[in-house]
Design an enzyme around this catalytic site. Sequence first.
Site, short mmCIF file in Angstrom:
data_model
loop_
_atom_site.label_atom_id
_atom_site.label_comp_id
_atom_site.label_asym_id
_atom_site.label_seq_id
_atom_site.Cartn_x
_atom_site.Cartn_y
_atom_site.Cartn_z
N LYS A 264 0.85 -1.21 0.00
CA LYS A 264 0.00 0.00 0.00
C LYS A 264 0.87 1.25 0.00
O LYS A 264 1.71 1.43 0.88
CB LYS A 264 -0.91 -0.01 1.24
CG LYS A 264 -1.65 1.31 1.50
CD LYS A 264 -2.61 1.20 2.68
CE LYS A 264 -3.19 2.57 3.08
NZ LYS A 264 -4.09 2.50 4.23
N ASP A 269 -2.52 10.08 4.06
CA ASP A 269 -3.92 9.69 4.27
C ASP A 269 -4.59 10.65 5.23
O ASP A 269 -4.46 10.54 6.45
CB ASP A 269 -3.98 8.25 4.82
CG ASP A 269 -5.42 7.77 4.98
OD1 ASP A 269 -6.34 8.47 4.49
OD2 ASP A 269 -5.63 6.71 5.59
N LYS A 276 -9.99 12.51 8.90
CA LYS A 276 -9.45 12.07 10.19
C LYS A 276 -9.37 13.26 11.15
O LYS A 276 -9.42 14.41 10.73
CB LYS A 276 -8.04 11.50 9.99
CG LYS A 276 -7.97 10.15 9.31
CD LYS A 276 -6.53 9.69 9.22
CE LYS A 276 -6.39 8.39 8.47
NZ LYS A 276 -7.00 7.22 9.15
N ASP A 287 1.70 6.26 5.66
CA ASP A 287 0.71 5.29 5.19
C ASP A 287 1.17 4.59 3.91
O ASP A 287 0.45 3.78 3.34
CB ASP A 287 -0.65 5.99 4.98
CG ASP A 287 -1.82 5.06 5.17
OD1 ASP A 287 -1.64 4.01 5.81
OD2 ASP A 287 -2.91 5.36 4.65
N ASP A 346 -12.07 7.01 4.10
CA ASP A 346 -10.85 6.71 4.85
C ASP A 346 -10.46 5.24 4.73
O ASP A 346 -9.36 4.86 5.10
CB ASP A 346 -11.05 7.10 6.33
CG ASP A 346 -9.75 7.22 7.09
OD1 ASP A 346 -8.69 7.21 6.42
OD2 ASP A 346 -9.79 7.33 8.32
N GLU A 348 -9.40 3.69 2.26
CA GLU A 348 -8.89 3.85 0.89
C GLU A 348 -7.85 2.80 0.52
O GLU A 348 -7.70 2.46 -0.65
CB GLU A 348 -8.31 5.25 0.71
CG GLU A 348 -6.86 5.45 1.16
CD GLU A 348 -6.64 5.21 2.65
OE1 GLU A 348 -7.62 5.28 3.41
OE2 GLU A 348 -5.50 4.91 3.06
N ARG A 350 -7.70 -0.40 1.03
CA ARG A 350 -8.24 -1.63 0.44
C ARG A 350 -8.67 -1.40 -1.01
O ARG A 350 -8.69 -2.33 -1.82
CB ARG A 350 -9.39 -2.16 1.31
CG ARG A 350 -10.57 -1.24 1.41
CD ARG A 350 -11.48 -1.60 2.58
NE ARG A 350 -10.89 -1.22 3.86
CZ ARG A 350 -11.46 -1.44 5.04
NH1 ARG A 350 -12.62 -2.08 5.10
NH2 ARG A 350 -10.88 -1.05 6.16
#
Length: 506
Positions: A264, A269, A276, A287, A346, A348, A350
């Site tokens: 990933k 993020d 967030k 991230d 959020d 994101e 996946r």
Amino acid sequence: MRIELSSEEAFAVKTDLLAVPLWEGKSYPAELSHIGPPLKGYLTEAWKKQKFSGKEGTILLLPTLGLCPAEHILLVGMGKKGKVEDPVVWRQKADVMVREALRLKAKSAAWVLSDQGEKEKTIAALTEGCLLSAYRFDHYKSDAKKNRKDLLQKVILLGHDFHTLSCRRAQRLGELFAEATCYARDLTNLPAAVVTPDYLGKEAQKIGRAEGLKVRVYTKEALEKLGMGAILGVAQGSVQGPCLIEMGYRPSKPAKRRIALVGKGVTFDSGGLSLKTPQGMEAMKRDMAGGAVVLGVMKVVERLAPAVEVWGYVPASENLPSGSAYKPGDILKTYSGRTVEVLNTDAEGRLLLADALAYACSSKGRQGGDPPDAVIDVATLTGAVRVALGNRVGGILGTDPSLVRALIEAGKRVGEELWELPLFAPYREQLESPVADLKNIGGGGGAGTILAALFLKEFVPAEIPWAHLDIAGVAFTDTPLPCIPRGATGFAVRTLLQYLWDLDKT
Ligand code: BES
Ligand code: ZN
Ligand code: ZN
């Protein structure tokens, strides 16, 4: 810092800090018995007076007062004999020595290997431990250059017959594992203003040129042509275009297996429109830690040269809110053809992985080559895994028990603990959407890590063994851990390298 192997007599070596391991026992330690006078008298006296027993976790620092060329001797308690062959222990002890050397502002240190267990394994572990422990992220500290001159520059590993080819190979192995990890740490520690998707793509190209790997970077237009609606959806809110990196290593000898690694690569993020909190966002430049793991592995794989074909994929994007950002309720068409209703922007990671996993398993991946024998993804995917397992144990889930077991075993060997969570099938219905094939979050009943993994599973063909490493808890640390200064840990780089190395040997 560099590592040297030497067969010199330990107490003749000129160094700032000479570390001597001592195992627990009542009598005068054998490790000290071959030292000649007058040092022997002094050490015997000090050892008795201080009642240094060699207990695990204890050290005794002794200035040598000119009795030998080394400035200080550091007795390192090894605990009860028996565990000593475990590389995990050697790595920790290397960390103890390096920390002490840094505290003393030593420029060089040496480690005496008298009873070394399996010599090669010990050399590899000590080399790796020293290099990982000495890692610092100080690019942005104004006085870093000046300070670095005072820092540990050399570690000598001392022992009998250390000039053999097998010893040098072991040292090399430790160096490669550490290089890959420190590279991943650097990428992860750098700010998001520097590490953009484009930056990761350029790094991949750089690695490709230096190491002779096949590299392809798909940017926005190419992703549109391929139909990677999930990656494009996540990237929509940012002025930074997304990319999908593909890197391939083919061994010169016949490959025993073909493995695909997917990491990933969310370079920041914010959560997107499902924003967030400020605190939740603090660490989110990291991230892309999973992507950094894949780049780290690919950076050294050619030099490690396992008889395994390795393909690395990094879907990279920012996740930001803006007038053009993807919205809750949007439906994205993924590369696999399946549609996903986005209920939380959020979740994101996946989405990016859905496209990348499907691509890695498709006939288009590997530049038209055969499908992989196994696919492994690494991602800072869920806050839930940190709740479940904390910052020292990574989560692992997968469809193939032997693949999961092999990764857990490889992790144990390198001191990266993984714990398996179940891909509990009855939870799958929480991902049903009334309007699309799937939705990107579960029903809010907990088990966030499992639900994220169940989502990913949908994008890996059933016949391809798959494992997923959720490193959200372990990818960074606020407090220093053994061999890990604060910040990015590079967790999973060495597990994957060890796994590839083990495949070569079986
Ligand atoms: N990048 C985060 C996960 C994360 C959290 C990594 C904390 C490292 C530390 C991920 O994209 C995310 O936001 N996940 C959500 C999923 C939720 C919306 C279903 C989470 O874990 O809260
Ligand atoms: Zn997120
Ligand atoms: Zn994320």
